[in-house]
Design a protein around this motif. Sequence first.
Motif, PDB file in Angstrom:
ATOM      1  N   CYS A  99      71.501 133.092  65.928  1.00 44.67           N
ATOM      2  CA  CYS A  99      70.908 132.228  64.794  1.00 44.67           C
ATOM      3  C   CYS A  99      69.419 132.108  64.605  1.00 44.67           C
ATOM      4  CB  CYS A  99      71.764 130.990  64.669  1.00 44.67           C
ATOM      5  SG  CYS A  99      70.773 129.786  65.510  1.00 44.67           S
ATOM      6  N   PHE A 101      67.604 130.026  66.051  1.00 47.72           N
ATOM      7  CA  PHE A 101      66.933 128.623  66.232  1.00 47.72           C
ATOM      8  C   PHE A 101      66.495 128.233  67.421  1.00 47.72           C
ATOM      9  CE2 PHE A 101      66.650 123.922  65.934  1.00 47.72           C
ATOM     10  CZ  PHE A 101      66.169 123.864  64.933  1.00 47.72           C
TER      11      PHE A 101
ATOM     12  N   ILE B 198      82.500 118.776  70.834  1.00 43.10           N
ATOM     13  CA  ILE B 198      81.259 118.485  69.691  1.00 43.10           C
ATOM     14  C   ILE B 198      80.723 119.907  69.360  1.00 43.10           C
ATOM     15  CG2 ILE B 198      79.210 117.189  68.747  1.00 43.10           C
ATOM     16  CD1 ILE B 198      80.450 114.792  70.663  1.00 43.10           C
ATOM     17  N   PRO B 199      80.629 120.318  68.070  1.00 39.87           N
ATOM     18  CA  PRO B 199      80.275 121.687  67.893  1.00 39.87           C
ATOM     19  C   PRO B 199      78.809 122.107  68.509  1.00 39.87           C
ATOM     20  CG  PRO B 199      81.340 121.034  66.129  1.00 39.87           C
ATOM     21  CD  PRO B 199      81.214 119.802  66.826  1.00 39.87           C
ATOM     22  N   ASN B 200      77.720 121.387  67.913  1.00 40.11           N
ATOM     23  CA  ASN B 200      76.385 121.484  68.593  1.00 40.11           C
ATOM     24  C   ASN B 200      75.831 122.790  68.163  1.00 40.11           C
ATOM     25  OD1 ASN B 200      75.098 119.435  70.048  1.00 40.11           O
ATOM     26  ND2 ASN B 200      77.504 119.384  71.087  1.00 40.11           N
ATOM     27  N   MET B 202      72.724 124.498  67.049  1.00 38.75           N
ATOM     28  CA  MET B 202      71.337 124.120  67.511  1.00 38.75           C
ATOM     29  C   MET B 202      70.456 123.684  66.597  1.00 38.75           C
ATOM     30  SD  MET B 202      71.732 124.334  70.723  1.00 38.75           S
ATOM     31  CE  MET B 202      70.034 123.477  71.007  1.00 38.75           C
ATOM     32  N   GLU B 203      70.672 124.102  65.353  1.00 40.49           N
ATOM     33  CA  GLU B 203      69.893 123.803  64.079  1.00 40.49           C
ATOM     34  C   GLU B 203      70.784 122.476  63.645  1.00 40.49           C
ATOM     35  OE1 GLU B 203      68.422 124.244  59.516  1.00 40.49           O
ATOM     36  OE2 GLU B 203      70.401 125.092  60.338  1.00 40.49           O
ATOM     37  N   PRO B 204      70.243 120.997  63.771  1.00 41.13           N
ATOM     38  CA  PRO B 204      71.151 120.161  63.097  1.00 41.13           C
ATOM     39  C   PRO B 204      71.230 120.202  61.765  1.00 41.13           C
ATOM     40  CG  PRO B 204      69.275 119.363  64.428  1.00 41.13           C
ATOM     41  CD  PRO B 204      68.871 120.770  64.131  1.00 41.13           C
ATOM     42  N   GLY B 255      73.240 128.438  63.195  1.00 42.17           N
ATOM     43  CA  GLY B 255      74.517 128.322  63.866  1.00 42.17           C
ATOM     44  C   GLY B 255      75.475 127.458  62.913  1.00 42.17           C
ATOM     45  N   PHE B 257      79.336 127.420  63.471  1.00 36.71           N
ATOM     46  CA  PHE B 257      80.718 127.426  64.409  1.00 36.71           C
ATOM     47  C   PHE B 257      81.846 126.430  63.782  1.00 36.71           C
ATOM     48  CE2 PHE B 257      76.808 127.338  66.985  1.00 36.71           C
ATOM     49  CZ  PHE B 257      76.979 128.708  67.300  1.00 36.71           C
TER      50      PHE B 257
END
Lengths: 155, 783
Positions: A99, A101, B198-200, B202-204, B255, B257
């Motif tokens: 991705c 990031f 909790i998926p996490n 990396m980009e909130p 990301g 998921f």
Amino acid sequence: MPTVSMTVNGKQVSADVSSNTLLVTFIRENLKLTGTHVGCDTSQCGACVVHVNGNSAKSCTMLAVQAEGAEITTIEGLAKGNDLHPMQKSFQENHGLQCGFCTTGMIMSAVDLVNKSDKLDDASIREGLEGNICRCTGYQNIVKSIQAAAKEMEA
Amino acid sequence: MTTETGIGASVRRKEDKRFIIGKGRYLDDITKPGQTYGYFIRSPYAHAKINSIDTSEALKAPGIVDILTGPDMEADGIGPIICGWGITSKDGTPHKAPAHPALAVSHVKYVGHQVALVVAETLQQARDAAELVEIDYEELPHVIEVGDALASDAPQIHDDIPGNLSFDWEIGDRAAAEQAIASAHHVTRMDLRNNRLIPNAMEPRAALGEYDAGTDEITLYTTSQNPHVHRLVLSAFNAVAPEHKLRVIAPDVGGGFGSKIFIYSEETVCAWATKKLDRPIKWTADRSESFLSDAHGRDHETHAEMAFDADGKILGFKVSTKANVGCYLSTFASAVPTYLYGTLLNGQYTMPAIYCEVQAGFTNTAPVDAYRGAGRPEATYVVERMIEIGAREMGIDPGEIRKRNFIPPDAYPYETPVIMAYDSGNYALAMDKAQAAIDYSGFEARKAESAQRGKLRGIGYSAFIEACGIAPSAAVGSLGAGVGLWESAQVRFNPTGSVTVFTGSHSHGQGHETTFAQIVSDQLGVPIDQVEISHGDTGKVPFGMGTYGSRSLAVGGSAIMKAIDKVVEKSKKIAAHTLEASVEDIEHSGGVFSVAGTDKKMTMAEIAFSAYVPHNYPADVEPGMDETAFYDPLNFTFPAGTHIAEVEIDPETGTTEILDWVAVDDFGNVINPMIVEGQVHGGLAQGIGQALLENCVYDKESGQLLTGSYMDYCMPRADDLPTFRVETINTPCTTNPLGVKGCGEAGAISAPAALMNAITNALGKEIDMPATPEKVWRAAQGL
């Protein structure tokens, strides 16, 4: 508001900032260098890693005023013009990103890791990445990218 | 066609350049003129009544623009957040879903629940003003675990949903499964817990609403895996704006998921508020908000019984699951523990009878929905733990018992007792290769060597299957889906011969910009650097269904193939006219159109130019070269494989080291092996995370999320993971034109069972996920 001055990617910059402005906020909001990312609030993820006076640092964990007079390199300053840094090339060549990031912080950490290590094997690279979280790659191709880039950087 | 960039080549990714130089454009990187910043006030309580919200002081704060609450949204007629999949209970009644206002109106139901949006000129000002908002909460009793929520004395979470039960669903033949169990030679019985995750990404999550008063159009930038679904739901159900006045853009997304499929409160509020305030509003979650309010995954409590004959052949399988759906039904929450779970309990085996029942219970926790694998990891975990334990109990080798039960390669199409029709596979081949790769026959010697060093060595299998390529619209419609699950593609040639492909799929790490370009380059002979893939913008691409369920290549890629077919058909007519031949005589291969038996030919680029400059052109053919196709799959696809994990446990410290991991997967045809391997690595990391490290914990007493940061929720780091050995076998899917099956979720689906089978093999006793050092140490010490 205090005035802060530093060199970022070879350019002298100066701005008035709040005393509680984080370095990462200064880089992203004031300088519009958005390649440095924020992925957590607790200095764990490493998406914000930049180089401060040649050392990797989590820019979410420093105040902008702490960087007074410092030489900062962000991901945008890593390549020499169109000539990508070997670590950047290696991440693409070895599919070290998905991705993207975490990638910029990962690359900045990796460059510092290679610069400061005499000999890097799989285990020491993995240990060296303790401060950088990637959710996409399972790290295998990141490790491969760093190994390949390390050879290139030594050459 | 150059094979270096065609189908089957490990082409380096086209999208990487912008990411490695820091020029990716994620949502928080976007700033609009006049932009304001949004900050959400969230409930500090697991369950409470809101007596009052006093914003008077906060509205005097520096930089404040406005403070918006649930009643403001209701007054503007903004509809509640919806669940898009209807489930019918055993008794024929539809599932129960509470009204879910985007901002809480009278009650808060979980810690992190969105209560108000504070809008200010800067984020710091919004945060500071939020401190001045006074909310009078009256705490109510809460419940966290699904088993507790479904007990008769549980606190009532929603007034209109008795017993906190959303649905009580079943699939399969109860009588047949119970009969098989009653008459079996051996029955394995187990309680299994599938831990909450909790998926996490990396980009909130983030959202940026921008209203144009001149056109009355709202543009919503949001971190979405399916921007058209966002637009549809926000228009049709939330009434934020008519569909033609709402544009949804998912830029580079860091990301997903699964966690970015859903239509959440925050983007709904930002899309509404930007018009109300006539200012752009940006909200970006901090990590703490992500932990609190991203839809969580898994969280099943299961009792399973598997019946065997004396040879270890499975006779029947009965599964009872309680699924925690959190406090509200999220977008696809009802489908995950039902049609994405119960239908996969057949595994890779011939099972004469299967019965599964699932009770879905509400709790005072964040909503639970699809997370990488979504139902299929839970199913695989139950099947693969049960057959492994059955093998142990019966003294049969775990590889051997699976082989005795595999559906044979000549049995396809194979109809399972739980409504799936597998099209293709070769399960024994995958297992043979995995056993050879890990040197299975040498395991006992390795175990003895470990024992000499005081270590416990274990080996574990997972022979997983999943249903991907989601999904035939008619099939999912009959099962309750509120949407069709086809995909769109538009292949647009430019007059100079380059191509832009518009796809309804959305890439947030999967590499579509490369894989899809390979398909076009391969089929139409266009150099890959002249193929651009455009996605993620409802203002640009045809309506599409987005990316989840490992569907992008099988469904989105197939749609591109269909559009390519149309390009070829039209090109043949143009070539026939220009070359003065009949259409039937035109042959096509890799972008070259030739007259059979002659050396007369035209390239794709020449034909595209002719289509836009039609000076010498067939009268019955439209100018232009721009073809759109919609593809609705005929069936799900069924990726499958065998993974074998080998571990060594230190009984003195409880640490588990993964010594080796072999994954042999059947993904059908492979377009880009490098990308496929990367997808497997990432899935494995998440599956291993579930089995070894990750666990979402709410405190039962206070209802607070205890694992709400990276200091408390253990994400896999580089030194937690081994070097994986990944192979593929390739039995082509028979139901899509590319013969592909999907690879994105396989690792996350397969890994937990393989790892837990290995760890419990080493320990000689059962433990639940995650196998933390403490749990492993206690088991190793006999505590």
